[in-house]
Design a protein around this motif. Structure first.
Motif, short mmCIF file in Angstrom:
data_model
loop_
_atom_site.label_atom_id
_atom_site.label_comp_id
_atom_site.label_asym_id
_atom_site.label_seq_id
_atom_site.Cartn_x
_atom_site.Cartn_y
_atom_site.Cartn_z
N HIS A 127 0.82 -1.22 0.00
CA HIS A 127 0.00 0.00 0.00
C HIS A 127 0.85 1.27 0.00
O HIS A 127 0.42 2.32 0.45
N GLY A 128 2.07 1.15 -0.52
CA GLY A 128 2.94 2.32 -0.63
C GLY A 128 3.65 2.61 0.68
O GLY A 128 3.72 1.78 1.58
N VAL A 168 -1.14 4.40 -0.82
CA VAL A 168 -2.26 4.10 -1.72
C VAL A 168 -3.56 4.53 -1.05
O VAL A 168 -3.94 4.02 0.00
N PHE A 169 -4.23 5.50 -1.66
CA PHE A 169 -5.54 5.93 -1.18
C PHE A 169 -6.61 4.99 -1.72
O PHE A 169 -6.42 4.31 -2.73
N ILE A 174 -3.08 -0.50 -6.63
CA ILE A 174 -1.85 -0.94 -5.99
C ILE A 174 -0.70 -0.66 -6.96
O ILE A 174 -0.85 -0.89 -8.17
N PRO A 175 0.44 -0.13 -6.48
CA PRO A 175 1.56 0.09 -7.40
C PRO A 175 1.88 -1.20 -8.17
O PRO A 175 1.96 -2.29 -7.58
N PHE A 176 2.05 -1.07 -9.49
CA PHE A 176 2.18 -2.24 -10.35
C PHE A 176 3.31 -3.16 -9.90
O PHE A 176 3.16 -4.37 -9.80
N ASP A 177 4.46 -2.56 -9.61
CA ASP A 177 5.63 -3.36 -9.24
C ASP A 177 5.37 -4.12 -7.94
O ASP A 177 5.69 -5.32 -7.83
N ALA A 178 4.77 -3.45 -6.96
CA ALA A 178 4.49 -4.11 -5.67
C ALA A 178 3.49 -5.24 -5.87
O ALA A 178 3.66 -6.33 -5.31
N ALA A 182 4.41 -9.12 -5.30
CA ALA A 182 3.67 -9.80 -4.22
C ALA A 182 2.98 -11.05 -4.74
O ALA A 182 3.02 -12.11 -4.10
N MET A 183 2.36 -10.95 -5.91
CA MET A 183 1.66 -12.11 -6.45
C MET A 183 2.65 -13.21 -6.84
O MET A 183 2.36 -14.40 -6.67
#
Ligand code: ZN
Length: 259
Positions: A127-128, A168-169, A174-178, A182-183
């Motif tokens: 979430h940033g 992330v509001f 969700i930031p693409f890279d994160a 994560a996935m």
């Protein structure tokens, strides 16, 4: 029915240590609950920010764009909590597990930077992060340490527009890279420690669900059973993560030194 009877006895910490000992690729997935003992109340709890600031009015990207000065009242409180927070024994325990070679990645929903402060190297901030801010007009990026919180909202040194923390509001992706990292971690791990989160926020819930579907064991550490319990998690250790994690580390060290 979810009840206290689903909480494991304290020797389930030993079971978790044995499970961690026997796998090669374990990850942790953490949420607000792990930082409560660092003095940051869960946003959703009775003392959390969402009890005084409506998420609709203060938590969405549309609300921020419409009235950043108003939303910065809430953000200023959040930043003040984060700035004074220190890692607790749960954060340190996860950093220890990484140093011991028993934990590959921490995926966190928290924006407080406490995993890194505790020494974790491989952290995905789902979430940033509140450690940096960006200008909503020109995109200029700046460290939170360089920004004065005395005069809110903080302004961009380049163009004078309002700065937004890189968290992330609601209503933001969700930031693409994160998300992709994560996935990937969820798909390839063989064990997940879910700590201090019920993972009820979409798409964060995809992480334990995807890991489970890929064959990973899911061990939950929460104060009490959650919607994940007995559906996604294999078992739950009920208790404060700042007490449970150090015991897990000690039990695991004992197993590793036995051979
Ligand atoms: Zn700017």
């Amino acid at each position: 029915m979810i009840g206290e009877s689903e909480c494991m006895e304290t020797d389930s910490v030993q079971r978790a240590a044995e499970d961690l000992f026997s796998v090669q690729n374990a990850i942790a997935f953490t949420g607000a609950g792990i930082s409560v003992e660092s003095g940051i109340p869960d946003f959703r709890s009775a003392t959390g920010l969402w009890s005084r600031y409506s998420p609709d009015e203060y938590g969405t990207i549309d609300a921020f764009r419409a009235d950043p000065i108003k939303v910065w009242k809430m953000l200023g409180e959040m930043m003040a909590l984060v700035i004074q927070a220190q890692p607790n024994p749960a954060h340190v325990g996860l950093a220890d597990l990484e140093k011991m070679g028993k934990l590959q990645t921490v995926i966190t929903q928290n924006v407080d930077g406490l995993h890194q402060a505790a020494g974790s190297q491989n952290v995905i901030e789902y979430h940033g992060s509140s450690a940096t801010l960006s200008c909503i007009a020109c995109g200029h990026g700046i460290s939170a340490e360089e920004v004065s919180m005395d005069n809110l909202p903080p302004k961009c040194p380049e163009c004078g527009s309002v700065l937004k923390p890189n968290v992330v509001f609601f209503g933001e992706p969700i930031p693409f890279d994160a998300h992709s990292r994560a996935m990937e971690a969820a798909r390839t791990c063989d064990l997940v420690l879910v700590i201090g989160t019920s993972a009820m926020v979409y798409p964060a819930v995809d992480i334990p669900v995807t890991a489970k579907a890929s064959g990973a064991k899911i061990i939950e550490m929460n104060l009490e059973p959650t919607p994940l319990t007995n559906r996604v998690s294999d078992y739950i250790i009920c208790g404060r993560s700042g007490e449970v994690l150090p015991r897990l580390v000690e039990n695991l060290k004992h197993l590793m030194n036995r051979d």
